[in-house]
Write an enzyme that holds these catalytic residues in place. Structure first.
Site, PDB file in Angstrom:
ATOM      1  N   TRP A   1      29.914  32.015  44.030  1.00  0.00           N
ATOM      2  CA  TRP A   1      30.682  32.931  44.872  1.00  0.00           C
ATOM      3  C   TRP A   1      29.807  33.559  45.945  1.00  0.00           C
ATOM      4  CZ3 TRP A   1      35.361  31.634  44.675  1.00  0.00           C
ATOM      5  CH2 TRP A   1      35.982  31.293  43.484  1.00  0.00           C
TER       6      TRP A   1
ATOM      7  N   LYS B   1      40.586  39.462  37.762  1.00  0.00           N
ATOM      8  CA  LYS B   1      39.607  39.227  36.693  1.00  0.00           C
ATOM      9  C   LYS B   1      39.708  40.349  35.650  1.00  0.00           C
ATOM     10  CE  LYS B   1      38.249  35.676  38.957  1.00  0.00           C
ATOM     11  NZ  LYS B   1      37.230  35.525  39.983  1.00  0.00           N
TER      12      LYS B   1
ATOM     13  N   ASP C   1      30.264  42.178  45.816  1.00  0.00           N
ATOM     14  CA  ASP C   1      31.452  41.582  45.217  1.00  0.00           C
ATOM     15  C   ASP C   1      31.387  41.887  43.723  1.00  0.00           C
ATOM     16  OD1 ASP C   1      33.334  39.929  44.016  1.00  0.00           O
ATOM     17  OD2 ASP C   1      32.640  38.077  44.983  1.00  0.00           O
TER      18      ASP C   1
HETATM   19  C1  LIG Z   1      37.105  34.783  41.211  1.00  0.00           C
HETATM   20  C2  LIG Z   1      36.050  35.292  42.100  1.00  0.00           C
HETATM   21  C3  LIG Z   1      36.150  35.196  43.494  1.00  0.00           C
HETATM   22  C4  LIG Z   1      37.311  34.512  44.195  1.00  0.00           C
HETATM   23  O1  LIG Z   1      38.461  35.230  44.056  1.00  0.00           O
HETATM   24  P1  LIG Z   1      39.816  34.820  44.826  1.00  0.00           P
HETATM   25  O2  LIG Z   1      40.629  36.040  44.658  1.00  0.00           O
HETATM   26  O3  LIG Z   1      40.346  33.622  44.139  1.00  0.00           O
HETATM   27  O4  LIG Z   1      39.455  34.547  46.234  1.00  0.00           O
HETATM   28  C5  LIG Z   1      35.145  35.740  44.256  1.00  0.00           C
HETATM   29  N1  LIG Z   1      34.088  36.338  43.695  1.00  0.00           N
HETATM   30  C6  LIG Z   1      33.941  36.437  42.354  1.00  0.00           C
HETATM   31  C7  LIG Z   1      32.755  37.118  41.783  1.00  0.00           C
HETATM   32  C8  LIG Z   1      34.923  35.915  41.523  1.00  0.00           C
HETATM   33  O5  LIG Z   1      34.786  36.014  40.191  1.00  0.00           O
END
Ligand SMILES: *Cc1c(COP(=O)(O)O)cnc(C)c1O
Length: 360
Positions: free
Chosen positions: A101, A195, A171
């Site tokens: 990511w 998540k 993030d």
């Molecule tokens: C799942 C995830 C993403 C992507 O998320 P989307 O909402 O599908 O774009 C980005 N960063 C992390 C750390 C993730 O776990």
């Protein structure tokens, strides 16, 4: 009705109590005679939902007054572009690449300016967090970017990098609300809610006010400008109203559980059960350097692909589902987010013990 223990990395398990509440309110939310799904986002009832959600989130995370809370669409992945578009005044940013990511965010930023990879753990398949105490931060960097919890590889920054005074952007998709954080250390904290918080389709971005300006890269769409959403209280256009409502329920649930200190305690307790077993097992082992282990995502392997596949299949039959590792890594991964009860982790470990005995 029969519920499984769902170890999916995302979309993921939600608190049963919250699911029951939203089911109860499906036909008639709070005397309105309609579902939140059917409600105008300009109605008084919805305004109260979004205001309460924001207030509860601010309380849970102790968010300072000079930060805005935005409820945005486009997933976490859209932030990979929005961040450089809104923050790259000097067209320079530093990225710490600790997984897929972070790498995607780094690659996206290259479209908008000079993105520097100042540290990486790719040399050992992202199984550790690099030392970030004295990195070559660019003097003119607009920000330093991290992915704080690496969902796929199961690592977590236990200490934030030394950004040498530069704005930190993080993030936190897979560790959002899993433990207390000091929001004032970040310029932006953001994460997809699917998540650890709610249903898919929304990102929450917590942004320091001085970073929200009209001075964005030329050509930045109105919808991708933070100021558009900040000025409109996340109601510039129709938001993901139902998702905001469910997230609001989860915030209430977290408050009732005792807040983020309590969640941290519970999450540490749950993760310990699984890591202790992995450390003692002859068949299964963890793939991450112990000091960098995530409390949320726990990857493990047997070292034999066929054995891994057999384990995943038999676990699913026993009601322990979505244990297959990410397609790029293989093996297994148990995501044990806030809403995964301790009993779920205990059931998993009991099953692993039994499997190990049977396959010795
Ligand atoms: C799942 C995830 C993403 C992507 O998320 P989307 O909402 O599908 O774009 C980005 N960063 C992390 C750390 C993730 O776990």
């Amino acid at each position: 009705m029969s519920r499984v223990y769902n170890f999916s990395a995302g979309p993921a398990v939600l608190p049963e109590e919250v699911l029951k509440e939203v089911a109860d309110e499906m036909m008639d939310y709070n005397g309105t005679g309609m579902s939140v799904m059917e409600m105008s986002h300009r109605s008084a009832a919805f305004q109260e939902i979004i205001d309460t959600a924001e207030k509860d989130l601010r309380e849970l995370m102790n968010i300072p007054d000079n930060y805005k809370v935005l409820f945005l669409q486009g997933g976490a992945s859209q932030q990979f572009a929005m961040i450089p578009m809104n923050l790259m005044k000097n067209k320079v940013a530093d990225y710490i690449v600790t997984g897929q990511w972070a790498k995607k965010a780094y690659q996206e930023a290259q479209k908008y300016g000079k993105a520097n990879k100042i540290a990486s753990s790719e040399d050992k398949t992202f199984s550790y967090i690099p030392d970030c105490s004295d990195l070559p931060i660019s003097p003119d960097a607009d920000y330093v970017y991290i992915c704080e919890n690496n969902t796929i590889y199961g690592t977590k920054f236990k200490e934030l990098p030394n950004t040498k005074g530069k704005t930190l952007v993080a993030d936190v998709s897979s560790c959002f609300l899993s433990e207390p954080v000091d929001v004032s250390k970040y310029g932006i904290i953001y994460g997809g809610v699917q998540k650890n918080i709610g249903p898919a389709g929304m990102v929450i971005a917590i942004i320091r006010e001085d970073l929200i300006t009209e001075d964005v890269l030329p050509g930045t769409p109105t919808m991708l400008t933070y100021k558009t959403h900040a000025d409109a209280g996340s109601l510039y256009n129709t938001p993901n109203a139902y998702c905001i409502y469910v997230c609001g329920k989860v915030f209430k649930w977290l408050k009732k559980m005792g807040g983020l200190e309590e969640m941290k305690k519970r999450n540490e307790e749950k993760a310990k059960i699984l890591y202790d077993f992995l450390d003692s097992s002859k068949l299964f082992h963890g793939t991450v350097v112990p000091k960098d282990r995530s409390l949320m995502n726990v990857p493990f392997v047997t070292g034999d692909k066929e054995m891994d596949a057999k384990f995943v299949a038999e676990a699913a039959k026993a009601g322990l589902v979505n244990l297959k590792g990410h397609r790029t890594v293989g093996g297994m991964r148990a995501s044990i987010y806030n809403a995964m009860p301790k009993a779920g982790v205990e059931a998993l470990v009991a099953f692993m013990k039994k499997f190990e005995e049977e396959n010795a």
